[in-house]
Structure formats: C-alpha cells, structure tokens
Scaffold this motif. Structure first.
Motif, short mmCIF file in Angstrom:
data_model
loop_
_atom_site.label_atom_id
_atom_site.label_comp_id
_atom_site.label_asym_id
_atom_site.label_seq_id
_atom_site.Cartn_x
_atom_site.Cartn_y
_atom_site.Cartn_z
N LYS A 155 0.83 -1.20 0.00
CA LYS A 155 0.00 0.00 0.00
C LYS A 155 0.86 1.24 0.00
O LYS A 155 0.55 2.24 -0.66
N PHE A 157 3.74 1.50 -1.34
CA PHE A 157 4.21 1.65 -2.71
C PHE A 157 3.14 2.31 -3.57
O PHE A 157 3.41 3.27 -4.29
N ALA A 158 1.91 1.80 -3.48
CA ALA A 158 0.84 2.33 -4.33
C ALA A 158 0.59 3.80 -4.03
O ALA A 158 0.45 4.62 -4.94
N THR A 160 2.65 5.96 -2.71
CA THR A 160 3.78 6.79 -3.10
C THR A 160 3.84 6.95 -4.61
O THR A 160 4.12 8.04 -5.12
N PHE A 161 3.58 5.87 -5.33
CA PHE A 161 3.72 5.92 -6.78
C PHE A 161 2.59 6.71 -7.42
O PHE A 161 2.81 7.49 -8.34
N THR B 79 1.65 11.92 -13.21
CA THR B 79 2.14 13.05 -12.43
C THR B 79 3.64 13.21 -12.67
O THR B 79 4.31 12.27 -13.10
N GLN B 82 6.17 10.81 -10.98
CA GLN B 82 6.35 9.44 -11.46
C GLN B 82 7.48 9.32 -12.47
O GLN B 82 8.04 8.25 -12.65
N PHE B 85 10.63 7.81 -10.96
CA PHE B 85 10.35 6.95 -9.81
C PHE B 85 11.11 5.63 -9.93
O PHE B 85 11.04 4.96 -10.95
N SER B 95 0.99 -3.63 -8.48
CA SER B 95 0.24 -2.77 -7.55
C SER B 95 -1.22 -2.63 -7.99
O SER B 95 -2.06 -2.20 -7.22
N LEU B 98 -3.79 -4.63 -5.96
CA LEU B 98 -3.95 -4.21 -4.56
C LEU B 98 -5.39 -4.29 -4.08
O LEU B 98 -5.66 -4.69 -2.95
N TYR B 107 1.43 -10.26 -1.80
CA TYR B 107 0.75 -10.76 -3.00
C TYR B 107 0.89 -12.27 -3.10
O TYR B 107 1.93 -12.84 -2.78
N ARG B 147 -1.30 -2.20 -15.47
CA ARG B 147 -1.69 -2.11 -14.06
C ARG B 147 -3.20 -2.01 -13.93
O ARG B 147 -3.81 -2.69 -13.10
#
Lengths: 277, 240
Positions: A155, A157-158, A160-161, B79, B82, B85, B95, B98, B107, B147
């Motif tokens: 979470k 990671f998500a 932050t990204f 953004t 990113q 990143f 991700s 999630l 995971y 994603r």
C-alpha cells in the motif's frame, strides 16, 4: 574494533548509538516516501518548527519533549494540507514556517536564558542529548515504522507511486499520508536534539537519494536506504569520537560521502554496460 | 448488451459549485465511450464520480452488479513525480492487484500470474525487470494500462491518456485500445483529441458542465458542437 569497544564503555555513548541507529532507520524509511513524493522540504521545515517549539517550551518551563512532538505533529498536518491543496504553493509556505519558528525560538530563548550553549546544541546537536526515555521512545517509534513497512509495504508503494490510482482502488490514502506525517514528526523531534535542527532533515533525505542512484526497484531503494542510513550513522559516530568532531555534522558528511560513492558506482556501471553493448 | 453504468439526471460537484449538471447517459458492455470537452468542463469530475470517489449531489447513478464485483481499471493522468520513480515494471503492474488484497499484506502467486498475463497482453513482458523511469513515454503508458488491467479487466477508465506522448506512440496507443475493446474490454476515455477518437468510438459525450451532445460519432460530426470542436467550419474561433 578497539575504538568501538572503548566507545561502548560509556553509557551515554551506548544510548546515543542505540537511539541514533533506530532514529536513522526510521528517518530513512519514511524519507523514501517523502523524497519520492517531492516532500523533501517538509522534513526540513518540521525540524525548524521542532527547534522553535523546544526553545519556547524550555523558556516557559513546560516539558520540552511532549510539547514539541505535539506542535510538530500539528505542523506536519498543516503542511500536508497545503501540499494537497494545489492552490497554495507549499515551498513558500514551508520557507515561511521555518523562518517564523526559528525566530520564535530564538526570541524566546534570548528573553529568558540568553543565547547559551543550549541553543547551540539544539541547532547543531549533541550526543549527550539522548536520555534513557528517548531511547525507549525511539525503540517504540521504530517498531511502529518497521511494522508499517512490513505489513503495508504494497500500500505504501501504491500511495507513493500514484495517489489517484491508489484512491480509486480503495486505499485510504489520507490515512497513510497522515500516518507518514505523524511518524516523520516524531522521528524529527527525537533525532533533532542529537543531530541538530539544522542537520536532522539530511537523515530523511540522504539515504533515499543515495539509494536511488544505484537501485532501480522500489524494494531495492527501501532496503538499501535503511542499510545506508544505519551504516552512515555508525561510521559518522565513530569518526566523531575519534576526531572529536560534532556528531550530527560528522554523520551528515559521511552521508555525503556515501552519496558520492553510489553516484560513482552508478556512473561506472553505466560506462561498463555501454562498452558491453 | 447490458448497461454497466447508468446515470439519470446526475449532478456531480464540490461544496459550492456543480461541475457536472443534469447528465443522463449509459455505458454499455463493449462500448468505446469517449468524453470530450474543453478544460474545466467537468470531465475529470465525471471520472471521479464513476470511480465512486465522489457521490452524486442529485439524480441516480447505477452501477451493474457485475461491474461492482470486478471493479473498474483506472488510468489516471501521469504526475511529474512518477517520471523518475525507482520502481520496476513488475512492481508497478502488480500494484494494480492491490484492490483484491484487502488487508492481507503480501501478494499471492495468483496475483503475480495475473500481473504477468496483463504484461503479456500489452507486449511488455520483456520489460518486466526494467526501471519505470528508463522507459519511453509509450512504454510507461503500456505499463500503467497493464496495471489497470490487473485491477479489472471488464472496464477501463482512461483520463487524458495521450497527454505527453509522441505522435507514433499516440497511434500505437489507439491501436492498443481498439484491440482491447475488440477483446471485450469496455473503454471509457476522457480526451481532447476528438479528431482521432471520432473514427474509433461507439459513443461520444460532449460535456460543458451540461451534456451538449450524447450519441454516436456519426451524428456528432454533423452537430454544431461537434463541428466546432473538430475545427470544421467557421465557428472554430468562437469561444466556448
């Protein structure tokens, strides 16, 4: 080795080591998220607020630690609010808050005790500052931070990204932001008295930036940041003892050195791969 | 064909102003749905509404049971942060899974397989271990679409997807969305690029707070709103 044994024979140095390692670890982990979200300056701003709060609390005679943690947490909320609301430019607000709290702290001290060594040790840190209570608090803090990173890694990671995507998939983004802000605030207050108000923010920023030179995955950056932070702290402390230099400043310089090494390693790797191709 | 999302007389808005007013529309399974309009016409607000991040202030918004179960894949605007990143393509795509995790921390193998599948679908499995910031704009886009597919494969919401892509990557992107659409993914896209979209979409919604037009692209090109936006005719200079 003898140097380290010698250092560990002083109880206050043991405390400084344990507390410092825990605080640098927390600062480095939280720092990865802060740096990647472009919040690097928040740490710097908070350290100034912490200085102001500590000085005022000392002058008035309140308990310095609880007061400054409270004030810095509030400031962290406020700064995050500003950053989320894009109409106000956050860098300006942070600069303003930094200056005002620094000024408030200095005025408060000069009105009461005058500019003494106390002020200087807040500004630039002192290894004598770690009390047994501080060490306990640092241990608690690092348990929370490590737990957070272990169980909510994906979470984090998500968020932050890509906050927008995380929000759309049902992650409570605000909760994570607030949690990060509060933990950062506590880390800074705890670390500030040892590292100094002027230098503490380097603990959050340097390890992340250093690791980003070399590592290409988020996991790599997080793990490396933690290791780099702890290693730099230990080397810095040993150096400070050996050469009688101020602890905080020595740690920062070691961090700078690590950054240089990582940068160089990345360059060498680039050239190496370029030649292979 | 069944309706996935139905809006009837819906208003979306913030505390003191409504960004979208009196919208009635339907997104059906298999649609290639495009929303066009100038900046500030309420497109992004509508997206937030459909994602459930914003409650309608008036009217009813109905989401089919099927879609509630599978969820919606979302491709937000990129953004600036990113761009550099440090994360591998695999980490980013994973991700997306999630939302299925709930509060379980790690995971499972099934989710890792799903991520791999999504990468294969977009032809980026070779980039799996590469760093996101070293990819080209088009490759980054593919990663983010993978994603979104990892999150949900029934429907994708794309918010201004072609911003910042070079012309060949844009053509690539349209080819890709068309393919996904043919494979049964419902596409809901917000865009400025009307000219390209008219040839692809099955439905167009032109928004300026209120819906100015809702229907097929064939009808759209002959309406005043459509001509104005497509740059045909003399009305181009008139301001919205």
């Amino acid at each position: 080795m003898r140097l380290i044994m010698e250092m560990l024979s002083y109880p206050f140095l043991v405390r400084a080591f344990v507390g410092g390692i825990l605080v640098s670890l927390c600062a480095a982990l939280l720092g990865v998220s802060l740096v990647l979200k472009r919040y690097s300056m928040i740490g710097d701003g908070l350290s100034h607020v912490s200085f102001g709060a500590l000085s005022v609390a000392m002058a008035v005679g309140w308990a310095p630690l609880p007061v400054s943690i409270l004030v810095v947490v509030l400031a962290a909320f406020f700064l995050l609010r500003i950053t989320e609301n894009s109409k106000v430019k956050s860098d300006g607000a942070i600069a303003m808050i930094s200056a005002v709290s620094l000024a408030a702290g200095i005025v408060a001290t000069s009105l009461t005790t005058g500019m003494t060594t106390d002020v200087s040790s807040y500004m630039f840190g002192s290894i004598l500052a770690m009390t047994p209570a501080d060490v306990k608090l640092s241990a608690g803090l690092s348990a929370v931070v490590l737990g957070l990173f272990l169980f909510c890694y994906n979470k984090i990671f998500a968020v932050t990204f890509d906050e927008n995507f995380a929000r759309a998939t049902g992650v409570n983004v605000s909760l994570y932001n607030i949690l990060t802000a509060v933990l950062t605030a506590v880390t800074i207050v705890l670390g500030m008295r040892m590292m100094g108000a002027m230098l503490i923010s380097s603990l959050t920023i340097f390890p992340a930036l250093t690791s980003m030179r070399l590592f290409k995955s988020f996991k790599g950056v997080v793990l490396s940041s933690g290791l780099v932070a702890v290693a730099c702290f230990c080397v810095g402390m040993a150096g400070s003892y050996r050469f009688s230099t101020p602890a905080g400043a020595s740690v920062v310089l070691v961090n700078m050195g690590a950054f240089g090494i990582f940068w160089l390693a990345a360059k060498i790797r680039e050239v190496w791969y370029g030649r292979k191709k | 064909m069944s309706a996935l999302i139905t809006c009837s007389h819906v208003d979306f808005g913030y505390e003191n102003h409504d960004a979208v007013v009196d919208l009635t529309m339907e997104v059906e399974e298999g649609d290639y749905f495009c929303v066009v309009g100038v900046n500030g016409s309420g497109k992004s607000t509508l997206v937030k509404g459909l994602l459930g991040l914003l409650k309608p202030t008036k009217g009813t918004l109905a989401v089919s049971e099927e879609l509630k179960k599978t969820g919606i894949g979302y491709l937000p605007q990129q953004t600036a942060a990113q761009k550099d990143f440090p994360a591998t393509v695999n980490e980013v795509v994973l991700s997306g899974a999630l939302s299925r995790r709930g509060n379980r921390p790690f995971y499972s193998r099934r989710e890792k397989e799903m991520a791999l599948e999504a990468m294969e679908k977009l032809g980026i499995q070779d980039l799996k271990g590469r760093c996101y910031r070293e990819l080209s704009g088009g490759q980054q886009q593919r990663t983010l679409i993978a994603r979104a597919l990892c999150a949900a494969r029934k429907m994708l919401i794309l918010d201004e997807p072609i911003t910042g892509l070079d012309p060949s990557a844009i053509q690539d992107f349209y080819g890709l969305t068309r393919r996904l659409n043919q494979e049964g993914v419902t596409i809901f896209m917000v865009t400025h690029d009307v000219a390209n979209v008219v040839g692809q979409a099955t439905k167009i919604l032109h928004l300026r707070q209120r819906p100015l037009f809702f229907g097929t692209p064939q009808e759209y090109v002959s309406t005043p709103a459509g001509q104005e936006f497509l740059g045909g005719g003399r009305q181009t200079r008139k301001r919205f």
